[in-house]
Scaffold this active site. Structure first.
Site, PDB file in Angstrom:
ATOM      1  CB  SER A 154      -0.878   0.017   1.245  1.00 19.48           C
ATOM      2  OG  SER A 154      -1.502   1.284   1.406  1.00 19.48           O
TER       3      SER A 154
ATOM      4  CE1 TYR B 259      -3.709  -2.267   5.182  1.00 16.17           C
ATOM      5  CE2 TYR B 259      -3.265  -0.072   4.335  1.00 16.17           C
ATOM      6  CZ  TYR B 259      -3.565  -1.400   4.114  1.00 16.17           C
ATOM      7  OH  TYR B 259      -3.718  -1.858   2.826  1.00 16.17           O
TER       8      TYR B 259
END
Length: 300
Positions: free
Chosen positions: A133, A146
């Site tokens: 990501s 995250y």
């Protein structure tokens, strides 16, 4: 191919099956709607396997199954797609357990699966494609748990890329923009997470930041979700290219706006980058203890 209950994993499993590949698709729950859809839409070549990446026994069972079925041929490709996040909050407000869970799924689980399959991948001179990501490259507000796990994942995959070159294994990272996948776009899910977070916060932290601060973050995130892209084909195509191209890219960036985001990240001062990320994603209001009206109340 891990994380096929929904989103990129499910779409990629269907795409590779249509192309005629033998696909081992892992799901968290064999009875989930996503698993049922794969059963109905895919050929008998596709094998569904239950796997929770936080459980070593699940990973070992999947490894044994794949080894038994690919021992003579080796394994051409591994797609690390499974990912997890259930916290949108400042790092200080995010419980340590949430950081650990993100690391367990997004980093340690993918690492264990990759290491377990490497002998088969080496014998085929195959491919490793990992969905990471942009949050692992940049400090997105309220995504520390995250983002930290994805940063670790990106780095270890980059290390594998360099180390596995002599074996003929090519390693690619996929860094997608914002897409509609699984529970990530369900406001009810995020409202529940927000309530649980508020209930778990120590009183002094709740006082310092304020309940309305957490509410505002949640509202902004739900607004942001409305711009998520529904068509997953750019990501599926990047994963497929990583598996099949003669010379796959080291990094793929499927999605809108990532070029400008990375340009700002690499070439402009930190304060510009931080302003951009707040403007693009979440721009929290001032914590309660820093607001003028709070200071005035305290003086009174």
């Amino acid at each position: 191919l891990s994380g096929c209950d929904s989103g990129f994993g499910q779409a990629t499993a269907q795409h590779l099956d249509i192309m005629g590949f033998r696909v081992f698709a892992s799901v968290l729950d064999l009875q989930s709607p996503g698993a049922q859809e794969l059963r109905q839409s895919c050929s008998p070549r596709l094998t569904l396997l239950q796997m929770d990446l936080t459980k070593t026994e699940d990973i070992q069972r999947v490894l044994q199954h794949i080894q038994a079925h690919t021992n003579s041929t080796g394994l051409w490709g591994l797609v690390n797609n499974a990912g997890f996040n259930d916290t949108i909050a400042d790092a200080e407000l995010s419980p340590l357990a949430k950081f650990r869970t993100c690391m367990e799924v997004n980093f340690f689980g993918s690492l264990e699966l990759t290491k377990g399959l490497l002998p088969l991948l080496r014998s085929a001179g195959g491919r490793i494609v990992t969905v990471s990501s942009p949050a692992g490259d940049m400090p997105f507000p309220c995504l520390a748990a995250y983002g930290a796990s994805k940063a670790a994942l990106s780095l270890v995959m980059d290390t594998f890329r360099s180390e596995l070159q002599p074996w003929g294994i090519k390693v690619s990272l996929i860094l997608p923009g914002y897409y509609k996948t699984g529970t990530t776009c369900d406001p009810a899910f995020w409202n529940l997470q927000k309530q649980q977070l508020l209930a778990s916060l120590p009183q002094d932290l709740l006082q310092a930041y304020g309940e309305d601060y957490v509410e505002e973050i949640n509202q902004q995130f739900i607004q942001f979700m409305k711009v998520a892209v529904e068509d997953l084909s750019a990501v599926v195509n990047s994963i497929t290219e990583g598996l099949l191209a003669a010379n796959p890219a080291v990094r793929y960036y499927p999605g809108q706006g990532l070029g400008i985001m990375y340009f700002i990240h690499r070439y402009l001062p930190y304060f510009v980058r931080d302003l951009f990320l707040k403007g693009f994603f979440i721009n929290p209001k001032l914590p309660r203890a820093l607001r003028r009206e709070h200071h005035n109340d305290v003086k009174k």
